[in-house]
Every structure is written in structure tokens, then in C-alpha cells.
Design a protein around this motif. Structure first.
Motif, PDB file in Angstrom:
ATOM      1  N   MET A   1       0.820  -1.198   0.000  1.00 28.40           N
ATOM      2  CA  MET A   1       0.000   0.000   0.000  1.00 28.40           C
ATOM      3  C   MET A   1       0.862   1.258   0.000  1.00 28.40           C
ATOM      4  O   MET A   1       0.530   2.246  -0.652  1.00 28.40           O
ATOM      5  CB  MET A   1      -0.926   0.001   1.214  1.00 28.40           C
ATOM      6  N   ALA A   2       1.981   1.225   0.734  1.00 25.29           N
ATOM      7  CA  ALA A   2       2.855   2.395   0.773  1.00 25.29           C
ATOM      8  C   ALA A   2       3.370   2.732  -0.622  1.00 25.29           C
ATOM      9  O   ALA A   2       3.404   3.903  -1.022  1.00 25.29           O
ATOM     10  CB  ALA A   2       4.020   2.144   1.727  1.00 25.29           C
ATOM     11  N   GLU A   3       3.782   1.706  -1.391  1.00 23.47           N
ATOM     12  CA  GLU A   3       4.258   1.934  -2.760  1.00 23.47           C
ATOM     13  C   GLU A   3       3.129   2.462  -3.638  1.00 23.47           C
ATOM     14  O   GLU A   3       3.329   3.345  -4.484  1.00 23.47           O
ATOM     15  CB  GLU A   3       4.820   0.636  -3.340  1.00 23.47           C
ATOM     16  N   ALA A   4       1.930   1.937  -3.452  1.00 25.46           N
ATOM     17  CA  ALA A   4       0.787   2.385  -4.239  1.00 25.46           C
ATOM     18  C   ALA A   4       0.464   3.847  -3.938  1.00 25.46           C
ATOM     19  O   ALA A   4       0.147   4.626  -4.845  1.00 25.46           O
ATOM     20  CB  ALA A   4      -0.421   1.494  -3.950  1.00 25.46           C
ATOM     21  N   LEU A   5       0.549   4.241  -2.663  1.00 30.10           N
ATOM     22  CA  LEU A   5       0.284   5.636  -2.300  1.00 30.10           C
ATOM     23  C   LEU A   5       1.334   6.573  -2.895  1.00 30.10           C
ATOM     24  O   LEU A   5       1.012   7.690  -3.324  1.00 30.10           O
ATOM     25  CB  LEU A   5       0.248   5.775  -0.778  1.00 30.10           C
ATOM     26  N   LEU A   6       2.595   6.115  -2.947  1.00 28.97           N
ATOM     27  CA  LEU A   6       3.636   6.932  -3.575  1.00 28.97           C
ATOM     28  C   LEU A   6       3.334   7.137  -5.057  1.00 28.97           C
ATOM     29  O   LEU A   6       3.466   8.250  -5.590  1.00 28.97           O
ATOM     30  CB  LEU A   6       4.996   6.256  -3.407  1.00 28.97           C
ATOM     31  N   ALA A   7       2.930   6.056  -5.730  1.00 27.06           N
ATOM     32  CA  ALA A   7       2.602   6.165  -7.156  1.00 27.06           C
ATOM     33  C   ALA A   7       1.407   7.093  -7.361  1.00 27.06           C
ATOM     34  O   ALA A   7       1.394   7.928  -8.277  1.00 27.06           O
ATOM     35  CB  ALA A   7       2.315   4.783  -7.723  1.00 27.06           C
ATOM     36  N   ILE A  15      -4.786   0.269  -8.206  1.00 29.68           N
ATOM     37  CA  ILE A  15      -5.684  -0.711  -7.593  1.00 29.68           C
ATOM     38  C   ILE A  15      -4.823  -1.783  -6.935  1.00 29.68           C
ATOM     39  O   ILE A  15      -3.687  -2.026  -7.368  1.00 29.68           O
ATOM     40  CB  ILE A  15      -6.621  -1.391  -8.621  1.00 29.68           C
ATOM     41  N   PRO A  16      -5.319  -2.459  -5.877  1.00 26.02           N
ATOM     42  CA  PRO A  16      -4.556  -3.558  -5.278  1.00 26.02           C
ATOM     43  C   PRO A  16      -4.620  -4.811  -6.143  1.00 26.02           C
ATOM     44  O   PRO A  16      -5.631  -5.086  -6.804  1.00 26.02           O
ATOM     45  CB  PRO A  16      -5.259  -3.778  -3.937  1.00 26.02           C
ATOM     46  N   LEU A  22      -3.695 -10.218 -10.474  1.00 23.25           N
ATOM     47  CA  LEU A  22      -5.097  -9.960 -10.778  1.00 23.25           C
ATOM     48  C   LEU A  22      -5.667  -8.974  -9.769  1.00 23.25           C
ATOM     49  O   LEU A  22      -5.172  -8.871  -8.643  1.00 23.25           O
ATOM     50  CB  LEU A  22      -5.901 -11.261 -10.732  1.00 23.25           C
ATOM     51  N   PRO A  23      -6.726  -8.220 -10.152  1.00 26.23           N
ATOM     52  CA  PRO A  23      -7.358  -7.315  -9.182  1.00 26.23           C
ATOM     53  C   PRO A  23      -7.747  -8.073  -7.917  1.00 26.23           C
ATOM     54  O   PRO A  23      -8.336  -9.166  -7.981  1.00 26.23           O
ATOM     55  CB  PRO A  23      -8.575  -6.791  -9.937  1.00 26.23           C
ATOM     56  N   ALA A  24      -7.402  -7.511  -6.755  1.00 23.25           N
ATOM     57  CA  ALA A  24      -7.556  -8.235  -5.493  1.00 23.25           C
ATOM     58  C   ALA A  24      -8.980  -8.225  -4.962  1.00 23.25           C
ATOM     59  O   ALA A  24      -9.337  -9.076  -4.139  1.00 23.25           O
ATOM     60  CB  ALA A  24      -6.606  -7.638  -4.449  1.00 23.25           C
ATOM     61  N   ILE A  25      -9.792  -7.279  -5.384  1.00 25.68           N
ATOM     62  CA  ILE A  25     -11.161  -7.176  -4.861  1.00 25.68           C
ATOM     63  C   ILE A  25     -12.119  -7.869  -5.830  1.00 25.68           C
ATOM     64  O   ILE A  25     -12.169  -7.522  -7.012  1.00 25.68           O
ATOM     65  CB  ILE A  25     -11.562  -5.706  -4.660  1.00 25.68           C
ATOM     66  N   ARG A  26     -12.834  -8.830  -5.329  1.00 29.97           N
ATOM     67  CA  ARG A  26     -13.758  -9.587  -6.177  1.00 29.97           C
ATOM     68  C   ARG A  26     -14.941  -8.723  -6.589  1.00 29.97           C
ATOM     69  O   ARG A  26     -15.371  -7.817  -5.878  1.00 29.97           O
ATOM     70  CB  ARG A  26     -14.251 -10.831  -5.442  1.00 29.97           C
ATOM     71  N   SER A  27     -15.493  -9.030  -7.753  1.00 29.06           N
ATOM     72  CA  SER A  27     -16.615  -8.265  -8.289  1.00 29.06           C
ATOM     73  C   SER A  27     -17.855  -8.429  -7.414  1.00 29.06           C
ATOM     74  O   SER A  27     -18.195  -9.549  -7.008  1.00 29.06           O
ATOM     75  CB  SER A  27     -16.936  -8.723  -9.709  1.00 29.06           C
ATOM     76  N   PRO A  28     -18.561  -7.337  -7.139  1.00 29.13           N
ATOM     77  CA  PRO A  28     -19.815  -7.465  -6.388  1.00 29.13           C
ATOM     78  C   PRO A  28     -20.928  -8.077  -7.232  1.00 29.13           C
ATOM     79  O   PRO A  28     -21.999  -8.397  -6.702  1.00 29.13           O
ATOM     80  CB  PRO A  28     -20.141  -6.015  -6.010  1.00 29.13           C
ATOM     81  N   MET A  62      -9.451   0.475  -0.363  1.00 31.45           N
ATOM     82  CA  MET A  62      -9.309  -0.703  -1.214  1.00 31.45           C
ATOM     83  C   MET A  62      -8.376  -1.726  -0.577  1.00 31.45           C
ATOM     84  O   MET A  62      -8.661  -2.935  -0.576  1.00 31.45           O
ATOM     85  CB  MET A  62      -8.791  -0.288  -2.604  1.00 31.45           C
ATOM     86  N   PHE A  63      -7.252  -1.271  -0.049  1.00 27.63           N
ATOM     87  CA  PHE A  63      -6.316  -2.215   0.557  1.00 27.63           C
ATOM     88  C   PHE A  63      -6.875  -2.797   1.854  1.00 27.63           C
ATOM     89  O   PHE A  63      -6.553  -3.931   2.220  1.00 27.63           O
ATOM     90  CB  PHE A  63      -4.960  -1.546   0.792  1.00 27.63           C
ATOM     91  N   ALA A  64      -7.705  -2.047   2.571  1.00 33.53           N
ATOM     92  CA  ALA A  64      -8.359  -2.593   3.764  1.00 33.53           C
ATOM     93  C   ALA A  64      -9.372  -3.662   3.376  1.00 33.53           C
ATOM     94  O   ALA A  64      -9.553  -4.656   4.098  1.00 33.53           O
ATOM     95  CB  ALA A  64      -9.038  -1.466   4.545  1.00 33.53           C
ATOM     96  N   THR A  65     -10.001  -3.492   2.222  1.00 34.13           N
ATOM     97  CA  THR A  65     -10.958  -4.492   1.739  1.00 34.13           C
ATOM     98  C   THR A  65     -10.253  -5.754   1.261  1.00 34.13           C
ATOM     99  O   THR A  65     -10.812  -6.851   1.316  1.00 34.13           O
ATOM    100  CB  THR A  65     -11.787  -3.894   0.579  1.00 34.13           C
ATOM    101  N   ALA A  66      -9.003  -5.597   0.794  1.00 39.07           N
ATOM    102  CA  ALA A  66      -8.229  -6.742   0.280  1.00 39.07           C
ATOM    103  C   ALA A  66      -6.884  -6.805   1.000  1.00 39.07           C
ATOM    104  O   ALA A  66      -5.841  -6.519   0.406  1.00 39.07           O
ATOM    105  CB  ALA A  66      -8.029  -6.612  -1.223  1.00 39.07           C
ATOM    106  N   PRO A  67      -6.869  -7.188   2.284  1.00 38.01           N
ATOM    107  CA  PRO A  67      -5.600  -7.223   3.025  1.00 38.01           C
ATOM    108  C   PRO A  67      -4.620  -8.268   2.509  1.00 38.01           C
ATOM    109  O   PRO A  67      -3.441  -8.239   2.870  1.00 38.01           O
ATOM    110  CB  PRO A  67      -6.048  -7.533   4.461  1.00 38.01           C
ATOM    111  N   TRP A  68      -5.079  -9.175   1.648  1.00 35.77           N
ATOM    112  CA  TRP A  68      -4.214 -10.198   1.054  1.00 35.77           C
ATOM    113  C   TRP A  68      -3.438  -9.662  -0.160  1.00 35.77           C
ATOM    114  O   TRP A  68      -2.594 -10.357  -0.714  1.00 35.77           O
ATOM    115  CB  TRP A  68      -5.058 -11.390   0.614  1.00 35.77           C
ATOM    116  N   ALA A  69      -3.714  -8.429  -0.572  1.00 34.96           N
ATOM    117  CA  ALA A  69      -3.027  -7.868  -1.745  1.00 34.96           C
ATOM    118  C   ALA A  69      -1.532  -7.751  -1.467  1.00 34.96           C
ATOM    119  O   ALA A  69      -1.115  -7.337  -0.384  1.00 34.96           O
ATOM    120  CB  ALA A  69      -3.604  -6.505  -2.098  1.00 34.96           C
TER     121      ALA A  69
END
Length: 289
Positions: A1-7, A15-16, A22-28, A62-69
Motif C-alpha cells: 500500500m505504501a508503494e501504491a500511495l507513492l505512485a 488498484i490492489p 489480478l485485481p484483489a477485490i472480487r466483483s460485487p 481498497m487495501f483494507a478491503t483486500a488485506p491479502w493484496a
């Protein structure tokens, strides 16, 4: 997440991602496909690259929703950079960097220094800025073997990401900002793919052969074997392997390679390249995107 915030702080929407890139958050909407597909209008997360954001609060959510990212993706084609990614692969006999150098020489455009990310497989991503429109399409191998393109609605794995194959990292001494995409390369990316039903003009093979010979003959020190191997592979794929062997050998000798080295490299290319498929007019070959 730190690297993503820098970007994101540098203007790149993120996105995580999972270890499989692959996108870490599954489709609703899984199990209940939307028609037309939802691109985030529902307000929930899980729409892949369409969720990409530069907003720190959204990224943390987003990263809180997908802590496995374990990584993040950078959305291409989005303002302010309108990023275009050139993915140069080195797997399965491909050599994306050599292929790009061949295209640059063939179409007379420079490859400017730009942000470069090294991939775990030994390849690299080149980042370029593009125009706001028209959108640059995603493609895999359309320009040449080993060159994939990430454009609008595509994403690049960001540096610092960890995948099943290893970590993505900035190349040493890489520029801080992406360079503009050369206009001649942009034209190639925007050109429509060749029709499977269109007969090639009779002078395509001679032009292609001459370009391969010139590419080998102009190889700088340190690239002579790589260029010869790549050119010989392309010749075999086009069914011109035996026909061009002598000319490729002579071109390689003009750069300083010995006849033995040239013959060994061309023989290796022949073993590494599958025979060309016979072409028919009733059953055109289809390529996946």
C-alpha cells in the motif's frame, strides 16, 4: 500500500493486486453478470481497473478491503499522464527488447530514456505518456513477438509489487518521469490489425528480409548474437530460414562474429522456432488478443 500511495501521489491511479497480478477485490456482481457490464456505477468496489484512484482515502479503503493484496496495478490511459506501457518479454524464445529495437530501426524512431520497471521474469516495462485521444488499445504480440501493449482499460504491475514469480522494481538510474511516446510508434499502436482475409502484397517478403539483414548488420557490440538469433527466428517463422541463412551469416560476419559463431546461432534459432503454419483461405488463423 505504501508503494501504491507513492505512485498515486505522482498522478498514477492504482488498484490492489494479488500475487497472480489480478485485481484483489472480487466483483460485487459475480454470479449475476450485468448487461451492459457495470464499470463502478453501483458505487461498490470490485470493478478491476475501473476502481483505480489517486485518492489516498480510496486507496486505503481498497487495501483494507483486500488485506491479502501483495501488489498494485497502475491504470493506463488515464489522466494526467495517459500512460502507455510497453511490456518487453523474454519468455518462450521471445526477446521483446530486441524486437522493439528492430521496429525502431525499421520505422526510424528513437527509443527515448523513460521510466523502466524490471519484471521477475527478466523482462521490462517501459512507461510512456500518450495523447488524451484516441485511446490506445491493449494487445499481446501484435507488434512483434515479445511485445505486449497496455493502453486504455489496461494496467501495469507497479514497482514494489510482489508476485508469485518475484518482485517488480525500478531499473537502476531510471528517469523519474515517463517520456512521450514516439509518434511513429504511436502510429503503429493505433494501426488496425491486418485482416486475416487480406492477401499480402508481393513485395512484403523482400522488404522484411532486407530489414532483418540490415538489423543484424547494424548491431552494436554486445548485441550481435542477440540480434542474429532474433532475426533468424523471425526468418524461420516467415518460412525464409534456409533462404536467408547465408545472408544472415554474412551480415553477422560484417559485425565481427566468426562464421562458426554465426552458424551456431542460426542453428539454435532454427531449433527454437516452430515451423510456419500453412496458410489457407478457407480457414484463416485466429489470434487471441
Amino acid at each position: 500500500m505504501a508503494e501504491a500511495l507513492l505512485a498515486a501521489g505522482r498522478g498514477y491511479p492504482v488498484i490492489p493486486l494479488t500475487r497472480n497480478k489480478l485485481p484483489a477485490i472480487r466483483s460485487p456482481h459475480r454470479g449475476r453478470p450485468e448487461s451492459p457490464p457495470c464499470r463502478g456505477r453501483c458505487g461498490r468496489l470490485g470493478h478491476g481497473v475501473h476502481d483505480a484512484s489517486t485518492d489516498p482515502l480510496t486507496i486505503r479503503r481498497m487495501f483494507a478491503t483486500a488485506p491479502w493484496a501483495t501488489g498494485y496495478g497502475i491504470a493506463c490511459g488515464r489522466p494526467p499522464h495517459h500512460l502507455i506501457g510497453i511490456d518487453l518479454d523474454t519468455k518462450n524464445g521471445a526477446d521483446g527488447l530486441t524486437a522493439l529495437r528492430f521496429l525502431a530501426e525499421q520505422h526510424d524512431f528513437p527509443i527515448p530514456p523513460t521510466v523502466t520497471v524490471l519484471t521477475p521474469s527478466g523482462g521490462r516495462h517501459l512507461w510512456f505518456t500518450g495523447p488524451p485521444s484516441p485511446p490506445v488499445p491493449n494487445s499481446a504480440g501484435r507488434l512483434a513477438p515479445g511485445i505486449d501493449v497496455r493502453g486504455t482499460a489496461g494496467y501495469l504491475v507497479g514497482p514494489g509489487s510482489v508476485t508469485t514469480h518475484g518482485r517488480y522494481a525500478h531499473a537502476p538510474h531510471t528517469p523519474r518521469h515517463p517520456a512521450p511516446l514516439p509518434s511513429a510508434l504511436l502510429d503503429l499502436l493505433l494501426a488496425p490489425p491486418p485482416s486475416a482475409h487480406r492477401e499480402p502484397p508481393p513485395d512484403v517478403a523482400p522488404q522484411h528480409a532486407a530489414a532483418l539483414i540490415r538489423f543484424v548488420r547494424t548491431a552494436p557490440d554486445g548485441q550481435r548474437n542477440a540480434r542474429l538469433f532474433w532475426a533468424a527466428c523471425r526468418a524461420h517463422e516467415a518460412g525464409l530460414g534456409q533462404e536467408l541463412a547465408a545472408r544472415l551469416t554474412q551480415a553477422a560476419r560484417d559485425t565481427g562474429l566468426s562464421a562458426h559463431e554465426a552458424h551456431a546461432t542460426i542453428a539454435s534459432a532454427a531449433r527454437a522456432t516452430p515451423p510456419p503454419h500453412p496458410t489457407t483461405t478457407s480457414d484463416p488463423e485466429h489470434h487471441s488478443p
